[in-house]
Motif scaffolding. Sequence first.
Motif, PDB file in Angstrom:
ATOM      1  N   ALA A  84       0.852  -1.185   0.000  1.00 55.42           N
ATOM      2  CA  ALA A  84       0.000   0.000   0.000  1.00 55.42           C
ATOM      3  C   ALA A  84       0.886   1.233   0.000  1.00 55.42           C
ATOM      4  O   ALA A  84       2.038   1.191   0.416  1.00 55.42           O
ATOM      5  N   GLY A  85       0.310   2.333  -0.450  1.00 59.62           N
ATOM      6  CA  GLY A  85       1.038   3.594  -0.450  1.00 59.62           C
ATOM      7  C   GLY A  85       0.701   4.407  -1.682  1.00 59.62           C
ATOM      8  O   GLY A  85       0.317   3.867  -2.720  1.00 59.62           O
ATOM      9  N   THR A  86       0.842   5.730  -1.556  1.00 61.30           N
ATOM     10  CA  THR A  86       0.558   6.633  -2.662  1.00 61.30           C
ATOM     11  C   THR A  86       1.699   7.621  -2.823  1.00 61.30           C
ATOM     12  O   THR A  86       2.103   8.271  -1.855  1.00 61.30           O
ATOM     13  N   LEU A  87       2.214   7.727  -4.047  1.00 61.48           N
ATOM     14  CA  LEU A  87       3.257   8.698  -4.375  1.00 61.48           C
ATOM     15  C   LEU A  87       2.590   9.885  -5.058  1.00 61.48           C
ATOM     16  O   LEU A  87       1.896   9.723  -6.062  1.00 61.48           O
ATOM     17  N   VAL A  88       2.812  11.069  -4.506  1.00 61.99           N
ATOM     18  CA  VAL A  88       2.262  12.302  -5.068  1.00 61.99           C
ATOM     19  C   VAL A  88       3.443  13.157  -5.501  1.00 61.99           C
ATOM     20  O   VAL A  88       4.154  13.723  -4.669  1.00 61.99           O
ATOM     21  N   ASN A  89       3.677  13.231  -6.802  1.00 61.73           N
ATOM     22  CA  ASN A  89       4.864  13.878  -7.335  1.00 61.73           C
ATOM     23  C   ASN A  89       4.495  15.235  -7.921  1.00 61.73           C
ATOM     24  O   ASN A  89       3.744  15.311  -8.892  1.00 61.73           O
ATOM     25  N   ILE A  90       5.014  16.297  -7.318  1.00 63.49           N
ATOM     26  CA  ILE A  90       4.661  17.643  -7.759  1.00 63.49           C
ATOM     27  C   ILE A  90       5.535  18.033  -8.938  1.00 63.49           C
ATOM     28  O   ILE A  90       6.736  18.267  -8.808  1.00 63.49           O
ATOM     29  N   SER A  91       4.920  18.091 -10.103  1.00 65.45           N
ATOM     30  CA  SER A  91       5.595  18.461 -11.340  1.00 65.45           C
ATOM     31  C   SER A  91       5.264  19.925 -11.645  1.00 65.45           C
ATOM     32  O   SER A  91       5.279  20.777 -10.761  1.00 65.45           O
ATOM     33  N   SER A  92       4.941  20.223 -12.894  1.00 63.07           N
ATOM     34  CA  SER A  92       4.591  21.583 -13.289  1.00 63.07           C
ATOM     35  C   SER A  92       3.935  21.550 -14.656  1.00 63.07           C
ATOM     36  O   SER A  92       4.231  20.679 -15.480  1.00 63.07           O
ATOM     37  N   VAL A  93       3.068  22.511 -14.919  1.00 64.70           N
ATOM     38  CA  VAL A  93       2.498  22.638 -16.256  1.00 64.70           C
ATOM     39  C   VAL A  93       3.603  22.926 -17.273  1.00 64.70           C
ATOM     40  O   VAL A  93       3.459  22.647 -18.470  1.00 64.70           O
ATOM     41  N   ALA A  94       4.743  23.459 -16.801  1.00 70.44           N
ATOM     42  CA  ALA A  94       5.873  23.741 -17.688  1.00 70.44           C
ATOM     43  C   ALA A  94       6.475  22.476 -18.281  1.00 70.44           C
ATOM     44  O   ALA A  94       7.210  22.545 -19.267  1.00 70.44           O
ATOM     45  N   SER A  95       6.168  21.319 -17.700  1.00 71.61           N
ATOM     46  CA  SER A  95       6.736  20.063 -18.196  1.00 71.61           C
ATOM     47  C   SER A  95       6.179  19.672 -19.555  1.00 71.61           C
ATOM     48  O   SER A  95       6.742  18.811 -20.239  1.00 71.61           O
ATOM     49  N   ILE A  96       5.077  20.275 -19.949  1.00 68.02           N
ATOM     50  CA  ILE A  96       4.404  19.938 -21.205  1.00 68.02           C
ATOM     51  C   ILE A  96       4.577  21.084 -22.198  1.00 68.02           C
ATOM     52  O   ILE A  96       4.225  22.227 -21.917  1.00 68.02           O
ATOM     53  N   GLY A  97       5.135  20.774 -23.368  1.00 69.35           N
ATOM     54  CA  GLY A  97       5.195  21.772 -24.436  1.00 69.35           C
ATOM     55  C   GLY A  97       6.362  22.728 -24.370  1.00 69.35           C
ATOM     56  O   GLY A  97       6.470  23.644 -25.179  1.00 69.35           O
ATOM     57  N   GLY A  98       7.267  22.517 -23.400  1.00 66.45           N
ATOM     58  CA  GLY A  98       8.426  23.397 -23.300  1.00 66.45           C
ATOM     59  C   GLY A  98       8.095  24.701 -22.605  1.00 66.45           C
ATOM     60  O   GLY A  98       6.936  25.110 -22.511  1.00 66.45           O
ATOM     61  N   GLN A  99       9.133  25.369 -22.106  1.00 68.46           N
ATOM     62  CA  GLN A  99       8.949  26.638 -21.407  1.00 68.46           C
ATOM     63  C   GLN A  99      10.129  27.557 -21.702  1.00 68.46           C
ATOM     64  O   GLN A  99      11.175  27.464 -21.051  1.00 68.46           O
ATOM     65  N   PRO A 100      10.012  28.436 -22.710  1.00 65.72           N
ATOM     66  CA  PRO A 100      11.099  29.377 -22.972  1.00 65.72           C
ATOM     67  C   PRO A 100      11.478  30.142 -21.701  1.00 65.72           C
ATOM     68  O   PRO A 100      10.608  30.597 -20.960  1.00 65.72           O
ATOM     69  N   GLY A 101      12.772  30.258 -21.461  1.00 64.87           N
ATOM     70  CA  GLY A 101      13.243  30.955 -20.273  1.00 64.87           C
ATOM     71  C   GLY A 101      13.335  30.084 -19.043  1.00 64.87           C
ATOM     72  O   GLY A 101      13.844  30.527 -18.009  1.00 64.87           O
ATOM     73  N   ALA A 102      12.847  28.860 -19.140  1.00 66.96           N
ATOM     74  CA  ALA A 102      12.927  27.936 -18.006  1.00 66.96           C
ATOM     75  C   ALA A 102      13.000  26.500 -18.517  1.00 66.96           C
ATOM     76  O   ALA A 102      12.392  25.601 -17.958  1.00 66.96           O
ATOM     77  N   GLY A 103      13.762  26.297 -19.589  1.00 64.97           N
ATOM     78  CA  GLY A 103      13.812  24.988 -20.233  1.00 64.97           C
ATOM     79  C   GLY A 103      14.424  23.905 -19.378  1.00 64.97           C
ATOM     80  O   GLY A 103      13.991  22.742 -19.438  1.00 64.97           O
ATOM     81  N   ILE A 104      15.437  24.258 -18.581  1.00 63.11           N
ATOM     82  CA  ILE A 104      16.066  23.248 -17.725  1.00 63.11           C
ATOM     83  C   ILE A 104      15.106  22.842 -16.607  1.00 63.11           C
ATOM     84  O   ILE A 104      14.978  21.657 -16.279  1.00 63.11           O
ATOM     85  N   TYR A 105      14.421  23.813 -16.033  1.00 66.36           N
ATOM     86  CA  TYR A 105      13.388  23.512 -15.037  1.00 66.36           C
ATOM     87  C   TYR A 105      12.304  22.632 -15.642  1.00 66.36           C
ATOM     88  O   TYR A 105      11.898  21.614 -15.062  1.00 66.36           O
TER      89      TYR A 105
END
Length: 279
Positions: free
Chosen positions: A128-149
């Motif tokens: 049993a157990g639940t993993l809740v991984n906080i990502s970002s909307v920036a992970s989809i489609g690229g993010q100019p100015g924050a590409g490494i993030y």
Amino acid sequence: MTQNTSVFLITGCSSGLGREIVIAALASGFRVIATARKVDTLTGLEEKGAKVLPLDVTSTPEALKEFAAKAIAIYGQIDYLVNNAGFAQGGAIEEHSPKEITDQFNTNFFGLVNTTDAFLPHFRARKAGTLVNISSVASIGGQPGAGIYAASKAAVDAVSDTWAQELAEYGIRSISVQPGNFRTEVLNPTNGRFASNVVDGYALAHGVVSFLSMHLAGKEPGDPVKGAKNIITVVTKEGQLPVRLALGDDAHPKLEKFYHERLGELEATRELSTGTSFA
């Protein structure tokens, strides 16, 4: 309020969304262990009923295993691991030094994986157990100015999706949460980290960085209190979790538009995408 016996352990709770997730979990009756690199930043959460522990997710795997044992010993169990610790790195991709890229991934990705690995034996033993991984909307489609993030968060999405499949046989669930812009300290110019090697030009990337840090910071549309409550509501429901949770009035339409566009591209390139197998 009747206390729920389930236990949340949340990383990166000194401020922002992590702090609000602690408060929301406590308000829902859960037992909570809040962590941060500097434990003195957690005094207010301790007063609200959370147990607090120092944690640097970039610690060695051995140190993280020791931390996991100490955390589990508090209540004898951990039911929800919320991987929230992270930071945002600004700048065009070319402008980042290898060390800046490594530092970003060490916290946002490798720290998340190593911390999770430290708790997985406990979850697998309990089935049993639940993993809740906080990502970002920036992970989809690229993010100019924050590409490494964005790249570090895209990696979080990938491992979270894979965990949802690999760990299902143990009764362990995994979800990636993709927040939009919430009014936290993440965009505050005093908190941001920026690439050290500034390259002339990059008008789009530099413009985005300037807008985010100088104009959007403190005016983000998302209320972290509401966002945290929604996270707790979704992840504590019984049964199968969605693989991804778009979080925010800005995140949901952005992701909806992205997926519609990708589906259109798939259809437009169907003839050349297929028919490549041996006859």
